[in-house]
Design an enzyme around this catalytic site. Structure first.
Site, PDB file in Angstrom:
ATOM      1  N   ASP B  24       0.808  -1.057   0.118  1.00 52.23           N
ATOM      2  CA  ASP B  24      -0.010   0.049   0.147  1.00 52.23           C
ATOM      3  C   ASP B  24       0.708   1.273   0.028  1.00 52.23           C
ATOM      4  O   ASP B  24       2.254   1.049   0.247  1.00 52.23           O
ATOM      5  CB  ASP B  24      -0.801  -0.051   1.188  1.00 52.23           C
ATOM      6  CG  ASP B  24      -1.737   1.321   1.362  1.00 52.23           C
ATOM      7  OD1 ASP B  24      -2.305   1.575   0.164  1.00 52.23           O
ATOM      8  OD2 ASP B  24      -1.781   1.542   2.465  1.00 52.23           O
ATOM      9  N   SER B  25       0.302   2.284  -0.117  1.00 54.68           N
ATOM     10  CA  SER B  25       1.076   3.627  -0.015  1.00 54.68           C
ATOM     11  C   SER B  25       1.535   3.959   1.048  1.00 54.68           C
ATOM     12  O   SER B  25       2.212   4.840   1.330  1.00 54.68           O
ATOM     13  CB  SER B  25       0.106   4.886  -0.636  1.00 54.68           C
ATOM     14  OG  SER B  25      -1.033   4.784   0.268  1.00 54.68           O
ATOM     15  N   CYS B  87      -4.101  -1.331  -1.955  1.00 58.16           N
ATOM     16  CA  CYS B  87      -4.433   0.082  -2.212  1.00 58.16           C
ATOM     17  C   CYS B  87      -5.127   0.199  -3.158  1.00 58.16           C
ATOM     18  O   CYS B  87      -4.876  -0.292  -4.573  1.00 58.16           O
ATOM     19  CB  CYS B  87      -2.852   0.540  -2.275  1.00 58.16           C
ATOM     20  SG  CYS B  87      -2.944   2.327  -2.902  1.00 58.16           S
ATOM     21  N   GLU B 166      -4.461   9.585   8.769  1.00 55.38           N
ATOM     22  CA  GLU B 166      -3.177   9.794   9.220  1.00 55.38           C
ATOM     23  C   GLU B 166      -3.309  10.601  10.482  1.00 55.38           C
ATOM     24  O   GLU B 166      -2.499  10.305  11.465  1.00 55.38           O
ATOM     25  CB  GLU B 166      -2.445  10.256   8.153  1.00 55.38           C
ATOM     26  CG  GLU B 166      -2.373   9.519   6.918  1.00 55.38           C
ATOM     27  CD  GLU B 166      -1.470   8.359   6.845  1.00 55.38           C
ATOM     28  OE1 GLU B 166      -0.375   8.537   7.663  1.00 55.38           O
ATOM     29  OE2 GLU B 166      -1.441   7.323   5.989  1.00 55.38           O
ATOM     30  N   CYS B 215     -10.977   2.936  -0.475  1.00 54.46           N
ATOM     31  CA  CYS B 215      -9.697   3.466   0.039  1.00 54.46           C
ATOM     32  C   CYS B 215      -9.636   2.566   1.285  1.00 54.46           C
ATOM     33  O   CYS B 215     -10.356   2.540   2.032  1.00 54.46           O
ATOM     34  CB  CYS B 215      -9.504   4.873   0.298  1.00 54.46           C
ATOM     35  SG  CYS B 215      -8.046   5.306   0.952  1.00 54.46           S
ATOM     36  N   HIS B 217      -7.595   3.043   3.644  1.00 55.76           N
ATOM     37  CA  HIS B 217      -7.340   3.946   4.904  1.00 55.76           C
ATOM     38  C   HIS B 217      -8.922   3.921   5.513  1.00 55.76           C
ATOM     39  O   HIS B 217      -8.936   4.231   6.901  1.00 55.76           O
ATOM     40  CB  HIS B 217      -6.989   5.140   4.539  1.00 55.76           C
ATOM     41  CG  HIS B 217      -5.460   5.344   4.410  1.00 55.76           C
ATOM     42  ND1 HIS B 217      -4.949   4.825   3.246  1.00 55.76           N
ATOM     43  CD2 HIS B 217      -4.583   5.649   5.228  1.00 55.76           C
ATOM     44  CE1 HIS B 217      -3.577   5.295   3.529  1.00 55.76           C
ATOM     45  NE2 HIS B 217      -3.227   5.672   4.539  1.00 55.76           N
TER      46      HIS B 217
END
Lengths: 309, 309
Positions: B24-25, B87, B166, B215, B217
């Protein structure tokens, strides 16, 4: 992931008791109905076999699409909660159109079969056999490569396999026996074997490790096909994977039949000989088919017209 | 359907002990790795987080594709038996290319998420949120409509959600707690809620009954998202469905890790701060991340060059 099972519980109680519609050009789709009945023993099924216009395989896609729309209109008139196009040719020709026209979810047999093949192939070389309509549509190649662009697909039309199934079923006319598991030995005839070898040897030389039976009639030929391609090549029939998609779709929507419900299996067909349809169908479905209803082409045409008005 | 589990048993014994690669990123793909670890407790996982170049979402697809190719080359150099692009942006940009380049099966997160949404939506109106790259690629709309052409898809880029995750992770820096289940309450901040309302209210007005978190996240934002869209809209994260695809793929190929094997989890990242990567990652993975390996961009570039030569 949040589960949606609990939702729509108000209206879904009525919906959940409706049958699942399944249709095919003949009795082949009963291999799919059989898997659904085995996997979901509380679900009622309304099956439609368009035997009078069977086979669909050699017909133009536009004609098959119209047939699919007619039968879908007729089945939804009888009320169903979900429709399975249990026929590869009709899926290739009409899935998208029928999905757009119907309010209930419509599941075809090509994507589930493609998905199973993608998971199974270690060599990433997959063979597909089916009717001319299915193979010419390129639907399997597209579905497989959209899941794994690194897979090489070798596809081949095997039109005589449908005739072999129909003839084979008539050869050993013994309803209620488990034809899928045992009686398929009838296909081990020299003439059948030669046709099968002509079809399958070129695919074998392509070093495939997985073969998709892209026609719902073909699971009845598994013993014959396997004897020619060898047991090291995995054989994929869409029926099992399709039944799983049906189960998951109903569960996620909270539309599964209650655990205490007894399934009702209904059968309708355009066949002129209801007795033959019931006898052959019983073998494929693995359960007795009684009181099959005769539906005329005019009734199918009218169902589609009524829907369009 | 014939099972292929028994096949390739000679070579698959070596293959079966190899880890599953996931990248993933950043740490978002650990939501996918976590589901795989939960579902397949004997499987080893090699995770790569490209934190230095995170986020991928605002970057051009061609650039993200190159990143995906580099990381895939690096991970296969370490030997893996299957690769998961954990991702959405990288799946949209690079899945097909990586599938063509690699010898092992490559599974992205878009198709499994689309499939789950198709099964879940009774209203046949699905919302999708994701990064700009993912939404602009149209990959979800395409994947959903190829499964059910009758579904209307409403998609919306929500780029600030990645930043919120994040930042949210940093707010409550408490490794090893089950952030997925409980600690997400940290996201219920007025500023976050306002952003989320701006993003989600238009989708809500589209009368969707299913929302895809496009996504990896976003599962960490589920409590916040759910509080705004209401509990009657089902939320789909690809992680669970992707883990199931991984399980089925390995089972069908006979490449699942033996039941007596202890999994080894390895972590590599381009992050400059290994401690922060390990701390945030531990929260998302739900297990302690120790000894994360630092990999430079040059090493990634070299892995791809070596593969091409």
């Amino acid at each position: 992931m949040q589960d949606t099972n609990e939702k729509h519980s108000g209206s879904s109680r009525d919906i959940s008791s409706l049958p699942i519609g399944v249709f095919d050009s003949g009795v082949g789709g009963l291999t799919v109905a059989r898997e659904i009945a085995n996997k979901l023993p509380h679900e009622s099924i309304s099956y439609f076999g368009d035997t009078l216009r069977c086979p669909y395989g050699p017909r133009p896609l536009t004609e098959v699409r119209t047939f699919a729309r007619q039968i879908s209109a007729w089945l939804t008139e009888q009320r169903i909660k979900l429709l399975v196009i249990g026929c590869n040719s009709a899926t290739a020709a009409g899935l998208e159109t029928v999905q757009r026209e119907l309010d209930v979810p419509v599941i075809g047999v090509i994507e589930p079969g493609a998905r199973a093949a993608v998971k199974a192939t270690a060599a990433r070389r997959v063979g597909v056999i089916g009717t001319v309509a299915t193979i010419d549509s390129g639907a399997y190649t597209k579905a497989i490569r959209s899941l794994d662009a690194g897979i090489t697909v070798f596809s081949s039309a095997t039109p005589r396999f449908v005739e072999m199934v129909e003839e084979g079923l008539r050869l050993d006319h013994n309803p209620f026996e488990d034809i899928m598991a045992q009686a398929s030995a009838i296909y081990i005839r020299p003439a059948f074997q030669e046709i099968a070898r002509d079809y399958l040897n070129p695919l074998k030389r392509c070093q495939i490790d997985t073969l998709v039976l892209g026609c719902t009639h073909f699971p009845l030929l598994t013993p014959l096909i396997s004897s020619i391609i060898g047991s090291e090549i995995g054989i994929i029939s869409s029926a099992e994977e399709t039944a799983r998609d049906v189960a998951e779709t109903l569960a996620r929507r909270g539309q599964a039949a209650p655990d205490n419900s007894n399934p009702i299996y209904r059968f309708a067909t355009t066949a002129s000989d209801l007795g033959e349809f019931s006898a052959l169908g019983s073998m494929v479905f693995g359960r007795p088919i009684k009181d099959a209803q005769r539906v005329s082409i005019e009734q199918l045409e009218k169902a589609l017209q009524d829907k369009e008005n």
